[in-house]
Design a protein around this motif. Sequence first.
Motif, PDB file in Angstrom:
ATOM      1  N   GLN A   1       0.833  -1.216   0.000  1.00  0.00           N
ATOM      2  CA  GLN A   1       0.000   0.000   0.000  1.00  0.00           C
ATOM      3  C   GLN A   1       0.863   1.261   0.000  1.00  0.00           C
ATOM      4  N   VAL A   2       1.992   1.211   0.721  1.00  0.00           N
ATOM      5  CA  VAL A   2       2.915   2.352   0.705  1.00  0.00           C
ATOM      6  C   VAL A   2       3.501   2.524  -0.688  1.00  0.00           C
ATOM      7  N   ARG A   3       3.872   1.394  -1.304  1.00  0.00           N
ATOM      8  CA  ARG A   3       4.426   1.463  -2.655  1.00  0.00           C
ATOM      9  C   ARG A   3       3.399   2.019  -3.630  1.00  0.00           C
ATOM     10  N   LYS A   4       2.125   1.555  -3.490  1.00  0.00           N
ATOM     11  CA  LYS A   4       1.101   2.019  -4.424  1.00  0.00           C
ATOM     12  C   LYS A   4       0.891   3.527  -4.290  1.00  0.00           C
ATOM     13  N   ALA A   5       0.930   3.990  -3.067  1.00  0.00           N
ATOM     14  CA  ALA A   5       0.780   5.431  -2.845  1.00  0.00           C
ATOM     15  C   ALA A   5       1.910   6.204  -3.501  1.00  0.00           C
ATOM     16  N   ALA A   6       3.071   5.522  -3.596  1.00  0.00           N
ATOM     17  CA  ALA A   6       4.217   6.171  -4.238  1.00  0.00           C
ATOM     18  C   ALA A   6       4.264   5.861  -5.726  1.00  0.00           C
ATOM     19  N   GLY A   7       3.253   5.112  -6.209  1.00  0.00           N
ATOM     20  CA  GLY A   7       3.209   4.781  -7.632  1.00  0.00           C
ATOM     21  C   GLY A   7       4.157   3.684  -8.023  1.00  0.00           C
ATOM     22  N   MET A   8       4.549   2.818  -7.069  1.00  0.00           N
ATOM     23  CA  MET A   8       5.524   1.772  -7.349  1.00  0.00           C
ATOM     24  C   MET A   8       4.907   0.377  -7.255  1.00  0.00           C
ATOM     25  N   ALA A   9       3.575   0.266  -7.087  1.00  0.00           N
ATOM     26  CA  ALA A   9       2.919  -1.040  -7.025  1.00  0.00           C
ATOM     27  C   ALA A   9       1.575  -0.947  -7.711  1.00  0.00           C
TER      28      ALA A   9
ATOM     29  N   ALA B   1      -2.995  -5.387  -8.715  1.00  0.00           N
ATOM     30  CA  ALA B   1      -2.953  -6.853  -8.743  1.00  0.00           C
ATOM     31  C   ALA B   1      -2.190  -7.397  -7.531  1.00  0.00           C
ATOM     32  N   ASP B   2      -1.016  -6.774  -7.227  1.00  0.00           N
ATOM     33  CA  ASP B   2      -0.236  -7.234  -6.086  1.00  0.00           C
ATOM     34  C   ASP B   2      -1.001  -7.005  -4.771  1.00  0.00           C
ATOM     35  N   ILE B   3      -1.678  -5.874  -4.676  1.00  0.00           N
ATOM     36  CA  ILE B   3      -2.434  -5.587  -3.458  1.00  0.00           C
ATOM     37  C   ILE B   3      -3.604  -6.556  -3.305  1.00  0.00           C
ATOM     38  N   PHE B   4      -4.292  -6.811  -4.449  1.00  0.00           N
ATOM     39  CA  PHE B   4      -5.411  -7.759  -4.384  1.00  0.00           C
ATOM     40  C   PHE B   4      -4.922  -9.138  -3.941  1.00  0.00           C
TER      41      PHE B   4
END
Length: 441
Positions: A184-192, A195-198
């Motif tokens: 979730q931290v990576r996604k917030a930074a645009g790095m994830a 699909a990986d979170i799901f």
Amino acid sequence: MNPLTILINKKNIVLFILLCSSPAFCQKDSLKLTLDEAIATALKNSYEIEIAKNNVAVNTILNNYGIAGGLPIVTAQATNTEQFTSVRQNLTDGTVIRRNGAAGNNTQAGLTAGILLYNGDRVVATKKRLAELQYQSSEILNSQIQNTISLVMTSYYDVVRQLSYVNTVRTSIQASEKRLEILQVRKAAGMANNADIFQAQIDLNTLNQTLLDQQMVADVAKTELLKILTLDPKSPLSIRDTIMVDGNLQLDPILERIAMNPDVKAADHQIKINELIVKETSALRYPTIRLNTAYNYSRNQASAGFTLLNQTVGPNAGLSVGVPIYNGSIFKRQQRVAEINTTSAKLQKDVLVRDYNAGVIKMYQTYVSSLKQLETQKENYNLSRQLLNLTLQRFELIQATIIDVREAQRSFEDAGYRMINLNYAAKAAEIELKRLSSTLQ
């Protein structure tokens, strides 16, 4: 979340548990149970032990010379009869007696006593058989106590095992939560990506479901333990205890103590009982001599007739002898059947010893194998735990993939399950070996 800590060293596995497996069990008035308390409760409440105690009490009461027929039998009896009769008598001197409704009274009283003097030592054999029955029932009681202790210990440590599984799943859940947090931290930074979170969320949900399943299994194990303790199965239960495996058991001393097992000793008593039944049956073919004595009082009174009063008082004594001559060979056949039953009792003991010896060897093989594997598995568990922590750190630094984390989690879970199973298997084998050798305390 309730704490459950697993402490591991090179010598043994210590499982410290203070866990409520469901919210209903997290009450302040929950039953806190130690192993000693569980055993004491089972020994106090067990219906099977109470039945065995009652059998001991019954056989103790029956173990008496009176039951065997060796004590005197004393009987007192008395009768009193009033009668009214019509009397008509013609005497030789020509006298005629006629009386309607003549009153009469007959009184009889006596005290009799008899004692067996000889019957082929049947009384002696019967008394010895009654004593053997008492000893046998005591051994059966000891066997029930050992079986109850074994059952309680096995069930108690099964609860510990199931709670340990819960802890393993919870540790893996913490890793999954950490992985989801990193993503979730990576996604917030645009790095994830999603699909990986799901996938991380699915893995976390699956582990939470596994935790609920395992908590249910732990609750069932607790209910089974409460049933064995004859307590309310709905009682909330919390356990804080340690699984320690005795690593010093040796095969030869255990095999030597099989003869001390109460089941084997009870089989020995059964052989003696059957041998005494042979003697009892054989004694039926011998003469029986009894001494009988009595003190009698008799009074017969009539208002008409030849004798108006007849009264006798006094003691008497005598011997009676009974000699069996022929009864269709019943006694002979009964003796032969008793001899066959004695042979069967010896064979049953041999079967019991054979099975117990085989059971000891199989349990000892399990015991030794589990201890050997446990040493390796403890190392694997430590390594898998370190690997999981390291992989999570590398994953946080984007040096490991989500697949690496999942594999590390799977390795940790498998290692934890195997270690717990081996520890329980070794303990269960130890309990069974001590039960068979009658050394459970």
